[in-house]
Design a protein around this motif. Structure first.
Motif, PDB file in Angstrom:
ATOM      1  N   CYS A  42       0.855  -1.192   0.000  1.00 17.97           N
ATOM      2  CA  CYS A  42       0.000   0.000   0.000  1.00 17.97           C
ATOM      3  C   CYS A  42       0.891   1.242   0.000  1.00 17.97           C
ATOM      4  O   CYS A  42       1.599   1.510   0.969  1.00 17.97           O
ATOM      5  CB  CYS A  42      -0.913   0.003   1.218  1.00 17.97           C
ATOM      6  N   SER A  43       0.834   2.002  -1.075  1.00 12.53           N
ATOM      7  CA  SER A  43       1.721   3.153  -1.205  1.00 12.53           C
ATOM      8  C   SER A  43       1.430   4.235  -0.166  1.00 12.53           C
ATOM      9  O   SER A  43       2.350   4.913   0.290  1.00 12.53           O
ATOM     10  CB  SER A  43       1.639   3.749  -2.615  1.00 12.53           C
ATOM     11  N   ILE A  44       0.175   4.387   0.230  1.00 15.33           N
ATOM     12  CA  ILE A  44      -0.151   5.418   1.218  1.00 15.33           C
ATOM     13  C   ILE A  44       0.519   5.108   2.564  1.00 15.33           C
ATOM     14  O   ILE A  44       1.001   6.006   3.255  1.00 15.33           O
ATOM     15  CB  ILE A  44      -1.683   5.585   1.354  1.00 15.33           C
ATOM     16  N   VAL A  45       0.590   3.836   2.915  1.00  9.76           N
ATOM     17  CA  VAL A  45       1.224   3.422   4.169  1.00  9.76           C
ATOM     18  C   VAL A  45       2.745   3.502   4.042  1.00  9.76           C
ATOM     19  O   VAL A  45       3.424   3.995   4.948  1.00  9.76           O
ATOM     20  CB  VAL A  45       0.759   2.002   4.566  1.00  9.76           C
ATOM     21  N   ASN A  46       3.279   3.052   2.918  1.00 13.26           N
ATOM     22  CA  ASN A  46       4.729   3.089   2.716  1.00 13.26           C
ATOM     23  C   ASN A  46       5.258   4.519   2.672  1.00 13.26           C
ATOM     24  O   ASN A  46       6.312   4.806   3.233  1.00 13.26           O
ATOM     25  CB  ASN A  46       5.109   2.351   1.432  1.00 13.26           C
ATOM     26  N   ASN A  47       4.539   5.413   2.000  1.00  9.47           N
ATOM     27  CA  ASN A  47       4.976   6.808   1.941  1.00  9.47           C
ATOM     28  C   ASN A  47       4.942   7.462   3.318  1.00  9.47           C
ATOM     29  O   ASN A  47       5.843   8.219   3.677  1.00  9.47           O
ATOM     30  CB  ASN A  47       4.107   7.597   0.963  1.00  9.47           C
ATOM     31  N   ALA A  48       3.899   7.174   4.087  1.00  9.67           N
ATOM     32  CA  ALA A  48       3.818   7.733   5.438  1.00  9.67           C
ATOM     33  C   ALA A  48       4.935   7.183   6.320  1.00  9.67           C
ATOM     34  O   ALA A  48       5.538   7.920   7.101  1.00  9.67           O
ATOM     35  CB  ALA A  48       2.454   7.421   6.055  1.00  9.67           C
TER      36      ALA A  48
END
Length: 124
Positions: A42-48
């Motif tokens: 999940c990119s939103i989790v990885n970016n955060a």
């Protein structure tokens, strides 16, 4: 309605916020890392995690908000390619509840407390 009722509502909401703060500490330090590992695509989790990873307590709070967003707005975020819907479905219900319920309790208790204080005329 009497001012006493609104004072009690504000007091109880404030107590719930303080109690929920301690629950959120537990979630940030013991549940968050496990859920982040399960949401590795999940990119939103990885970016955060990449952006807020070294920011300590405050960074964990921001990461927790992003994980909560991935768990609650899965379909909207999957349309944009920000979450893997299969990974979100594999999150155990206990972890999901440990994240979603305290976040919602925080929002509701803070909103009720501010409304009660505003109706009392003590907010601003």
């Amino acid at each position: 309605m009497s001012d006493l009722l609104f004072e009690w509502v504000a007091l109880i909401s404030g107590f719930l916020m303080v109690l929920n703060f301690y629950v959120m500490i537990y979630v940030k330090y013991f549940i968050l890392a496990a859920v982040e590992e399960q949401l590795s695509n999940c990119s939103i989790v990885n970016n955060a995690k990449r952006f807020w990873g070294g920011s300590g307590f405050v960074g964990r709070g921001h990461r927790l908000v992003m994980v909560n967003l991935a768990l609650t707005a899965t379909h909207q975020l999957s349309k944009k390619g920000m979450v893997d819907i299969d990974q979100v479905r594999r999150i155990p219900k206990s972890h999901r509840l440990w994240i979603v319920i305290p976040m919602n309790v925080s929002f509701v208790s803070m909103t009720i407390c501010f409304l009660a204080l505003a109706l009392l005329g003590k907010l601003w």
